[in-house]
Write a protein that holds these residues in place. Structure first.
Motif, short mmCIF file in Angstrom:
data_model
loop_
_atom_site.label_atom_id
_atom_site.label_comp_id
_atom_site.label_asym_id
_atom_site.label_seq_id
_atom_site.Cartn_x
_atom_site.Cartn_y
_atom_site.Cartn_z
N LEU B 625 5.89 5.82 -13.12
CA LEU B 625 5.54 4.40 -13.01
C LEU B 625 5.99 3.90 -11.64
O LEU B 625 7.15 4.05 -11.26
N VAL B 626 5.07 3.31 -10.88
CA VAL B 626 5.41 2.79 -9.55
C VAL B 626 4.92 1.35 -9.44
O VAL B 626 4.18 0.87 -10.28
N LYS B 627 5.35 0.67 -8.38
CA LYS B 627 4.88 -0.70 -8.14
C LYS B 627 4.17 -0.74 -6.79
O LYS B 627 4.64 -0.15 -5.81
N VAL B 628 3.04 -1.40 -6.77
CA VAL B 628 2.33 -1.62 -5.52
C VAL B 628 1.93 -3.10 -5.48
O VAL B 628 1.22 -3.56 -6.38
N ALA B 631 2.21 -5.14 -8.64
CA ALA B 631 1.50 -4.73 -9.86
C ALA B 631 1.94 -3.31 -10.25
O ALA B 631 2.23 -2.50 -9.38
N PRO B 632 1.99 -3.04 -11.56
CA PRO B 632 2.39 -1.70 -11.99
C PRO B 632 1.24 -0.69 -11.90
O PRO B 632 0.13 -1.00 -12.30
N TYR B 633 1.55 0.47 -11.38
CA TYR B 633 0.59 1.57 -11.36
C TYR B 633 1.29 2.81 -11.89
O TYR B 633 2.52 2.91 -11.79
N VAL B 634 0.52 3.73 -12.45
CA VAL B 634 1.12 5.00 -12.85
C VAL B 634 0.38 6.14 -12.17
O VAL B 634 -0.83 6.08 -11.96
N ILE B 635 1.14 7.17 -11.80
CA ILE B 635 0.56 8.36 -11.15
C ILE B 635 0.83 9.54 -12.07
O ILE B 635 1.98 9.75 -12.48
N PRO B 636 -0.21 10.30 -12.45
CA PRO B 636 0.01 11.45 -13.34
C PRO B 636 1.06 12.40 -12.76
O PRO B 636 0.96 12.80 -11.59
N ALA B 702 -0.22 12.13 0.99
CA ALA B 702 0.99 11.32 0.80
C ALA B 702 0.59 9.90 0.44
O ALA B 702 -0.11 9.22 1.19
N LEU B 703 1.00 9.46 -0.75
CA LEU B 703 0.73 8.08 -1.16
C LEU B 703 1.96 7.25 -0.87
O LEU B 703 3.09 7.70 -1.09
N ILE B 704 1.77 6.04 -0.39
CA ILE B 704 2.92 5.16 -0.14
C ILE B 704 2.90 4.04 -1.16
O ILE B 704 1.88 3.35 -1.34
N VAL B 705 4.00 3.89 -1.87
CA VAL B 705 4.10 2.85 -2.89
C VAL B 705 5.32 1.97 -2.59
O VAL B 705 6.18 2.35 -1.80
N ASP B 706 5.40 0.81 -3.24
CA ASP B 706 6.50 -0.10 -2.96
C ASP B 706 7.79 0.35 -3.62
O ASP B 706 8.87 0.23 -3.05
N ASP B 707 7.65 0.84 -4.86
CA ASP B 707 8.86 1.17 -5.59
C ASP B 707 8.53 2.21 -6.64
O ASP B 707 7.39 2.30 -7.11
N ILE B 743 -3.93 3.54 -13.83
CA ILE B 743 -3.64 4.94 -13.52
C ILE B 743 -4.32 5.30 -12.21
O ILE B 743 -5.53 5.12 -12.05
N VAL B 744 -3.54 5.79 -11.26
CA VAL B 744 -4.07 6.13 -9.95
C VAL B 744 -4.84 7.45 -10.05
O VAL B 744 -4.36 8.43 -10.60
N ASP B 745 -6.06 7.46 -9.56
CA ASP B 745 -6.88 8.66 -9.52
C ASP B 745 -6.72 9.26 -8.12
O ASP B 745 -7.39 8.84 -7.18
N VAL B 746 -5.81 10.22 -8.01
CA VAL B 746 -5.43 10.71 -6.68
C VAL B 746 -6.65 11.28 -5.95
O VAL B 746 -6.87 10.98 -4.78
N GLN B 747 -7.45 12.09 -6.67
CA GLN B 747 -8.62 12.66 -6.00
C GLN B 747 -9.66 11.59 -5.66
O GLN B 747 -10.33 11.67 -4.64
N GLY B 748 -9.74 10.58 -6.52
CA GLY B 748 -10.71 9.51 -6.30
C GLY B 748 -10.40 8.69 -5.06
O GLY B 748 -11.29 8.05 -4.50
N LEU B 749 -9.14 8.73 -4.63
CA LEU B 749 -8.75 7.96 -3.43
C LEU B 749 -9.44 8.49 -2.19
O LEU B 749 -9.58 7.78 -1.19
N ASN B 750 -9.87 9.76 -2.25
CA ASN B 750 -10.51 10.36 -1.08
C ASN B 750 -11.72 9.57 -0.61
O ASN B 750 -12.05 9.56 0.57
N SER B 751 -12.40 8.93 -1.58
CA SER B 751 -13.63 8.25 -1.21
C SER B 751 -13.37 6.87 -0.59
O SER B 751 -14.28 6.21 -0.15
N ILE B 752 -12.10 6.44 -0.61
CA ILE B 752 -11.78 5.14 -0.02
C ILE B 752 -11.39 5.35 1.44
O ILE B 752 -10.50 6.13 1.73
N PRO B 753 -12.09 4.67 2.36
CA PRO B 753 -11.75 4.86 3.77
C PRO B 753 -10.34 4.33 4.06
O PRO B 753 -9.89 3.37 3.44
N ASP B 754 -9.67 5.01 4.99
CA ASP B 754 -8.33 4.55 5.36
C ASP B 754 -8.42 3.20 6.08
O ASP B 754 -9.31 2.97 6.89
N LEU B 755 -7.50 2.33 5.75
CA LEU B 755 -7.44 1.03 6.41
C LEU B 755 -6.13 0.94 7.16
O LEU B 755 -5.16 1.61 6.83
#
Lengths: 164, 760
Positions: B625-628, B631-636, B702-707, B743-755
């Motif tokens: 469980l992480v915070k971004v 808001a709460p997010y979970v990473i498998p 590498a994902l960066i989260v707040d907490d 729930i964060v979809d790690v592979q799905g993040l690939n389709s989001i362009p980096d900002l």
């Protein structure tokens, strides 16, 4: 309101309504303006208690809530009308409705009344502004005031942010 | 669904199970186990399939299964030798039976000559002449004996049985005679007396005519297996010198255990008149009824003494029915089975013809574990509710602060017990959904046989760990990927026999299919001892197709992973390269869908191993469980490699402003979730955390989260049910406090362009 009439109205099927019966609406307010939705679509009315924001969605998608184990999205109707986000408090109300197979919640300021309106007193929305004709499916009059009938499927459509 | 359709559905379920079992038996037989037990098992399975097919009128299936069965019978009797050739024919025939079954299930017609070759070879083998002609078999009418299991208070439950008993309406009484009314008490049976023997004994004293009275038989719901319901009226025309005393002697040993009435009068007596109204059964039929009753009693006696098991009742009736029906012998074994199955299979069993001996063997087989068929929806409902229970329980546990703990120790103990029980309940419920991977593995030997024929290569399939259990939903998703993987190994992995011999390998290639549990995952691997991936060829093809840029240099592992690239699996690639390529991207996408990952390893000249890593279950997910942005997010947890604080991480910046993370000499893509999800954060940059995740199974990100809040188990909830898919979000879940986390979809993040990072 006449109780018998209310009961009668509840039992009307849509076909009977179309042929000149009455229909019941739940009226709610956003600011000073009153809007309404058909009572048959309303599943539940609950006080606002926050929502988990959904990333990469339009501003008016306030997030999702847990409704007895299922996840239901909440739409901020004020923001949907382009009037900015509602500064939601415990006194604000979420109306949970069914749109087709899906359940969605609408964040509004307050629920005001149940209206019984004769079918033939629904007025068309005057042309001129796309947003109005898209989001409203009709106008009724209650207490000498205009009440906009919300077109739910239109409200729910187009929720993702455009990826440029 | 009509009753017949239900029976059919059950029949096809049974067929699927039987075919799976047959596949196993043949694997053993092929491996050299030619024991009678194996052959009998095969024979029985084919016979069951045939029996059911007959009842439903699947003529082609019946015809083929019948010929196959005849061959097997000859093999069993030793009249046909079980040579390798015959084994191969049997295995091929088994595949054909499967074809006929699936054709019958789908209502399709197979070409007329389907299986004709095999039929001809059957006949050549057993000479044809003493194989029971098929026409004769067709002539047998299948008359399913329907057994009603509903309570019928009016006692009509047995009428159906007796309707089938040939009745002799004319009591053949001679001029003068003795009439005996014989009504056994239950005690008579308990003392192991047999009315049939008594009746036979009576028959030695003169001409007898026997009428059974079955009016007292109650409905099935009221039927007590230990009770006695039948009574008999016997008219005896005694031989010379036989008197009432001799008749009494017959009943000497049972006198206390039955009601007996003798009358010395002739046929004109009122008793005889009543008799004429009764239905008079031929001797053999009575024997059957009595035998059936006795069988019940004796079976019950050998048991614990109390036949309370429902299935036992059902069984007795079925057997009784079969025993009474003179045209049919019971073919099904007398082993306890679920009622549902049993009742469904009764009609087919009544149609069997020639297997009395086999039945006995089958009946002697020890009873296996009992099972019931349950609608998967029902199980899923339980799984969902247990999921909610787990959440509620963890919420309770979270509420226990030190103050509460100190003050209410009993409460604390109670909550601990609840936690344990809940966990146990969860495991048990998951175990219900779990199935051995055997159910999907068992289809693959056939595939390998077919591939061997098609490719002209010699190959064998070895299976390890078929008993490994995994969630049913995952099993269902495995069939296609495994088929692709095996096909790849056979097509492209294994070399031709000549090449293999030249390379100093045995001419038969081996494909090993293995399953094992590793922590919270199941590892399923397909390994071949072929030539390995031809990296040069793969790389040049990848460059040709633009999958890899001209300047890019790749490690061996990266080249191997190229076989999963979508652009790589076109048809001409398959024929072009000596490496692999058939639909491997399909494998990856299917496996990803169920939360798994795919890896490949290749040893040039020695072989290739494609490995699937799968979650044990789909219902519960271990997450962090992480915070971004508040808001709460979970990473498998399964995709997390490691976590670190941002202040300890080494970042670099590219010209676009994009950051890279250096970990152990590798530069990784950095995704700031606050940016990707457009959630402004006010957490200071060096107070945040890096979560290193596996991406695509080959590279890391590498994902960066707040907490980071902690680990927990969550139940996956659909976002699409009421909303729609969002890129980078795999779904939602409900936390202990009732709020929703995404729930964060790690592979799905690939389709989001980096900002660029949002200014903090």
């Amino acid at each position: 309101m006449d109780v018998a009439e209310q009961a009668f109205g509840n039992e009307l099927d849509p076909g009977a309504q179309a042929s000149g019966g009455t229909m019941q609406l739940i009226a709610f307010s956003i600011g000073e303006q009153v809007y309404a939705v058909e009572i048959t679509t309303v599943r539940e009315i609950r006080a606002w208690s926050g929502a988990t924001p959904l990333p990469r969605t339009r501003e008016f998608v306030r997030g999702v809530i847990n409704l007895r184990g299922t996840i239901v999205p909440i739409f901020d109707l004020r923001a949907r009308f382009g009037a900015g986000l509602t500064d939601a408090t415990k006194n604000h109300v979420v109306i949970v409705m069914s749109v087709g197979e899906k359940w969605v919640g609408m964040l509004v300021d307050a629920v005001s009344d149940i209206l019984t309106i004769p079918q033939n007193e629904i007025h068309a929305v005057p042309e001129g502004e796309t947003m109005d004709t898209e989001l409203l499916k009709g106008i009724v009059t209650h207490g000498e005031k205009m009440v906009g009938m919300i077109d739910l499927p239109a409200i729910v459509a187009g929720v993702k942010t455009d990826v440029s | 669904m009509s009753e017949l359709d239900e029976f059919k559905a059950t029949y096809f379920d049974e067929c699927a199970e039987l075919l799976g079992a047959l596949e196993e038996e043949f694997t053993e037989i092929e491996a050299g186990d030619r024991s009678a037990e194996r052959l009998n098992a095969v024979f029985r399975a084919i016979h069951s399939i045939k029996g059911g097919a007959g009842a439903f009128g699947f003529q082609r299936l019946v015809a083929f299964a019948h010929s196959f069965e005849t061959l097997l019978d000859h093999v069993r009797n030793g009249e046909v030798e079980l040579t390798d050739e015959v084994v191969a024919l049997c295995i091929r025939s088994n595949d054909l039976v499967a074809d006929f079954v699936s054709a019958a299930r789908n209502g399709e017609d197979l070409p007329d000559d389907h299986g004709a070759d095999e039929l001809a070879r059957f006949e050549a083998l057993y000479g044809g002449e003493d194989g029971e002609p098929l026409e004769e078999f067709d002539d047998i009418e299948f008359e399913p004996v329907m057994v009603s299991f509903d309570g019928e208070p009016d006692g009509s439950g047995f009428d159906d049985f007796f309707a089938n008993v040939p009745m002799n309406d004319e009591p053949s009484l001679s001029g003068k005679g003795i009439t005996i009314r014989f009504r056994p008490h239950a005690a008579l049976y308990q003392r192991a007396n047999d009315p049939l023997l008594l009746l036979r004994e009576l028959a030695t004293l003169g001409d007898v005519s026997v009428a059974a009275e079955v009016d007292e038989l109650p409905g099935l719901a009221q039927f007590e297996p230990f009770s006695s319901y039948c009574s008999w009226t016997i008219s005896l025309a005694p031989k010379e010198g036989v008197g009432i005393e001799e008749v009494r002697e017959v009943f000497e040993f049972v006198e206390g255990d039955c009601e007996l009435a003798f009358s010395d009068e002739g046929p004109a007596s009122p008793m005889a008149g009543a008799l004429a109204d009764d239905e008079t059964l031929p001797d053999a039929a009575i024997g059957s009824i009595v035998a059936g009753t006795i069988a019940d009693t004796s079976v019950a006696d050998t048991g614990s003494g109390e036949a309370e098991d429902d299935s036992f009742d059902a069984l007795s009736f079925a057997d009784l029915a079969a025993a009474i029906e003179p045209a049919a012998k019971a073919a099904e074994p007398a082993r306890p089975e679920p009622i549902e199955t049993r009742s469904a299979m009764t009609p087919p069993s009544a149609g069997s013809t020639d297997n009395g001996a086999d039945d006995k063997a089958h009946a002697a087989k020890p009873a296996g574990g009992q099972s019931i068929r349950v609608d998967l929806d029902k199980v899923d409902r339980v799984v969902n509710m247990v999921g909610e229970l787990v959440i509620a329980q963890s919420m309770l546990t979270q509420q226990m602060d030190d103050h509460l703990k100190a003050r209410y120790q009993e409460l604390v103990r109670g909550v601990e017990v609840l936690a344990q029980t809940t966990r146990g309940l969860q495991d048990s419920v998951m175990a219900i959904r779990a199935q051995p991977v055997k159910t999907v593995f068992s289809r693959l030997p056939r595939l390998v046989r077919e591939l061997a024929t098609k490719t002209g290569k010699k190959m064998k399939l070895e299976m390890v760990g078929e008993q490994t259990e995994i969630d049913k939903t995952i099993i269902e998703q495995l069939s296609d990927p495994l088929t692709h993987m095996i096909r790849n190994s056979a097509d492209h992995g294994l070399e031709s026999p000549e090449k293999r011999v030249a390379a100093g390998k045995p001419d038969t290639g081996t494909i090993t299919l293995s399953a094992e549990q590793a922590g919270g995952n199941i590892i399923i691997a397909v390994q071949d001892d072929g030539g390995g991936i031809n990296r040069e060829r793969v790389l040049s093809l990848a460059r040709e197709r633009g999958v890899v840029g001209p300047e890019q240099t790749l490690t061996d592992e990266q080249i191997d992973e190229l076989i999963f690239a979508p652009g790589f699996s076109t048809a001409d690639a398959v024929s072009d390269i000596s490496g692999r390529g058939v639909g491997m991207d399909v494998v990856v996408s299917n496996i990803k869908k169920i939360g798994g990952s795919v890896h490949v390893k290749s040893w040039p000249g020695k072989g290739t191993r494609v490995q699937l890593r799968l979650p044990l279950t789909l219902a519960v997910l271990d997450v962090m469980l992480v915070k971004v942005g508040g808001a709460p997010y979970v990473i498998p947890l399964s995709s997390i490699v490691e976590t670190m604080q941002t202040r300890r991480a080494e970042f670099g910046e590219a010209p676009s402003g994009r950051r890279m993370l250096r970990v152990r000499g590798e530069y990784l893509r950095v995704i700031d979730l606050a940016c990707a999800f457009d959630m402004p954060t006010d957490t200071a940059e060096n107070e945040r955390f890096v979560v290193l995740c596996e991406n695509d199974g080959r590279s890391h990100v590498a994902l960066i989260v707040d907490d980071i809040i902690g680990q927990q188990q969550v139940v996956i909830k659909s976002l699409e049910e009421n909303f729609q898919r969002i890129d980078g979000i795999a779904g939602g879940t409900i936390l202990g406090d009732g709020s929703v986390a995404l729930i964060v979809d790690v592979q799905g993040l690939n389709s989001i362009p980096d900002l660029r990072p949002v200014a903090a």
